[in-house]
Design an enzyme around this catalytic site. Structure first.
Site, mmCIF file in Angstrom:
data_model
loop_
_atom_site.group_PDB
_atom_site.id
_atom_site.type_symbol
_atom_site.label_atom_id
_atom_site.label_comp_id
_atom_site.label_asym_id
_atom_site.label_seq_id
_atom_site.Cartn_x
_atom_site.Cartn_y
_atom_site.Cartn_z
ATOM 1 N N GLU A 282 -9.895 -135.177 -12.806
ATOM 2 C CA GLU A 282 -10.625 -136.179 -12.037
ATOM 3 C C GLU A 282 -11.651 -136.912 -12.905
ATOM 4 O OE1 GLU A 282 -12.502 -134.596 -8.478
ATOM 5 O OE2 GLU A 282 -11.227 -135.798 -7.206
ATOM 6 N N HIS A 303 8.436 -116.617 -18.680
ATOM 7 C CA HIS A 303 9.820 -116.459 -18.205
ATOM 8 C C HIS A 303 10.261 -117.658 -17.379
ATOM 9 C CE1 HIS A 303 10.020 -112.220 -19.558
ATOM 10 N NE2 HIS A 303 8.709 -112.384 -19.512
ATOM 11 N N LYS A 417 -6.127 -141.879 0.563
ATOM 12 C CA LYS A 417 -6.918 -141.780 1.799
ATOM 13 C C LYS A 417 -6.763 -143.061 2.617
ATOM 14 C CE LYS A 417 -10.671 -138.958 -0.028
ATOM 15 N NZ LYS A 417 -12.083 -138.966 -0.389
HETATM 16 O O1 PA5 Z 1 -15.343 -133.942 -7.586
HETATM 17 C C1 PA5 Z 1 -15.404 -134.518 -6.509
HETATM 18 O O2 PA5 Z 1 -16.344 -135.241 -6.221
HETATM 19 C C2 PA5 Z 1 -14.341 -134.335 -5.457
HETATM 20 O O3 PA5 Z 1 -13.306 -133.542 -5.890
HETATM 21 C C3 PA5 Z 1 -14.945 -133.720 -4.203
HETATM 22 O O4 PA5 Z 1 -15.516 -132.489 -4.523
HETATM 23 C C4 PA5 Z 1 -13.917 -133.546 -3.086
HETATM 24 O O5 PA5 Z 1 -13.258 -134.747 -2.829
HETATM 25 C C5 PA5 Z 1 -14.589 -133.054 -1.801
HETATM 26 O O6 PA5 Z 1 -15.565 -133.957 -1.408
HETATM 27 P P1 PA5 Z 1 -16.666 -133.599 -0.338
HETATM 28 O O7 PA5 Z 1 -17.488 -132.492 -0.850
HETATM 29 O O8 PA5 Z 1 -17.451 -134.860 -0.167
HETATM 30 O O9 PA5 Z 1 -15.933 -133.215 0.936
#
Ligand code: PA5
Length: 433
Positions: A282, A303, A417
């Site tokens: 990310e 394996h 989303k």
């Molecule tokens: O690193 C990030 O910001 C994302 O992976 C969030 O942690 C994830 O989308 C969850 O978001 P939230 O805590 O707002 O529900």
């Protein structure tokens, strides 16, 4: 205490010291821009000094909340996804016994998928159990945890009534914004705050990671101490460990090694690799750039994926999470008949077999064209996990800087989303094509 170490000697036949040094220059610049707050995404640098900002008061409050929940419940459901889930899951999987029979409070997870079958089975499991909920969402609006929370909150109220359910729900969210904050304030749940300047995937050392880990009966003070010691080590050494790892992986990337596989030889590290994949995927995968983070569990996956790694397309490198010392000792017994022809191992520890598998795999993969690094972890403890988390966060931010991307946002996550909301008829999304 010892520190985790990095051994990159087995990449040097693939990239030279000169190529690594060239990346090191960029890494040092990236580090500087992190320190002086001029990097991209500088609104999200709260994680940098987080280890030394955690107060005894906050740890105490986490402990008293988890003590209370552990007294009141048999099971606590941790609801969250992405950064609001993976850090805690990584520590709990790494530090809990593989076959523990739960005599105290058991921790289970939800809100990290939208599988109807998973939620049905969870609700059936929780029926007639004394359960609690720890709901975690920084934005407070993420669909997966919100759906799970609505279902489980209703179930809790039905099983225990409104007053008891209020005592059994803890929310970890933004200080002021979001639907979860609004609900928590209205219902007067106990709450913990995710600092504004700490992004989800860098939040393991906030209540997001610490509270579930404490609920599982693990040692959060050692986890924090490990992170503090790594923070000091980074300060004293100009983040040498992180700069080196970031530089080596980017030198490899420049030469066409675009996939990094994090390898473990202990299944307890499976979710540490999942946490690492989220952090790096990310943070770096944007603007058509970035090393693709993958992971395997060895020897299991030798394996299966072992074939590809040995002989498939030569665009990958490995980073092995290598644990020096096991917690327990198990020796291979001698057998009078030796029908399985294993007496050559008799008296040897199982860990010696595992270590030779690790070395044998390293030699074979390097020979087969796969550069190999090792992150050496003295022991699998909360303390060293704390070190590892901070090391990886620092290296990730530096590596993002080398690539020239903002390592703290995730604009690409919105695409699915938006489509999902449009398909489900969420108000405000109707007109999208
Ligand atoms: O690193 C990030 O910001 C994302 O992976 C969030 O942690 C994830 O989308 C969850 O978001 P939230 O805590 O707002 O529900």
């Amino acid at each position: 205490m010892e520190s985790i170490k990095l051994d990159y000697s087995k990449v040097l036949s693939f990239v030279g010291e000169k190529e690594i040094s060239a990346q090191q220059e960029k890494a040092i610049k990236a580090l500087k821009s992190l320190k002086n707050g001029t990097c991209k995404g500088s609104d999200f640098l709260g994680w940098l000094d987080l280890p030394v900002q955690i107060t005894e008061n906050e740890l105490e409050r986490i402990s008293s909340c988890t003590d209370r929940l552990r007294e009141q419940t048999d099971v606590v459901v941790i609801i969250g996804i992405g950064g609001s889930y993976l850090g805690a899951k990584a520590v709990i999987e790494a530090m809990s016994g593989s076959f523990d029979v739960y005599s105290g409070t058991r921790v289970v997870f939800a809100g990290n998928n939208v599988s109807e079958d998973y939620l049905y089975e969870l609700q059936a499991f929780l029926k007639d159990k004394k359960f609690g909920i720890c709901v975690i969402s920084k934005s407070g609006t993420t669909t997966e945890p919100a759906v799970a929370f609505r279902l489980l909150k209703d179930q809790l109220i039905e099983q225990e009534g409104v007053a008891v359910s209020r005592e059994r729900i803890v929310a970890i969210t933004d200080e002021k914004k979001g639907a979860l904050r609004a609900m928590a304030d209205k219902e007067e749940y106990e709450t913990f705050v995710i600092p504004d300047n700490v992004g989800g995937r860098y939040s393991v050392l906030t209540p997001v990671g610490l509270l579930p880990v404490a609920l599982a009966g693990l040692d959060i003070r050692s986890l924090v101490k490990g992170a503090v010691d790594m923070w000091s080590c980074m300060k004293e050494s100009d983040a040498k460990l992180a700069v080196t790892y970031a530089s080596v992986r980017n030198a490899l990337y420049e030469k066409g090694y675009v996939i990094e596989i994090t390898v473990n030889f202990n299944p307890k590290l499976h979710y540490v690799a999942e946490w690492w994949k989220q952090l790096y995927g990310e943070s770096e995968g944007k603007e058509s750039k970035g090393i693709f983070p993958a992971s395997v569990d060895f020897t299991t996956d030798l394996h299966s994926m072992g074939q590809y790694i040995q002989e498939g397309r030569r665009n990958l490198f490995e980073t092995v999470l290598s644990i020096e010392k096991t917690k327990y000792r198990v020796q291979v017994p001698c057998d009078a008949h030796d029908l399985d022809k294993l007496n050559y191992l008799a008296g040897k520890r199982v860990d010696e077999v595992n270590k030779m598998a690790e070395l044998g795999t390293q030699l074979a993969h390097v020979e087969g064209g796969v550069p190999n690094m090792r992150v050496i972890i003295p022991e699998l403890t909360e303390y060293y996990l704390g070190q590892l988390f901070y090391f990886y966060e620092m290296a990730c931010a530096i590596s993002g800087g080398i690539l020239g991307v903002n390592a703290f946002d995730q604009p690409g996550v919105e695409a699915y989303k938006n489509n999902m909301f449009m398909l489900l008829g969420k108000p405000g999304y109707e007109k999208r094509s």
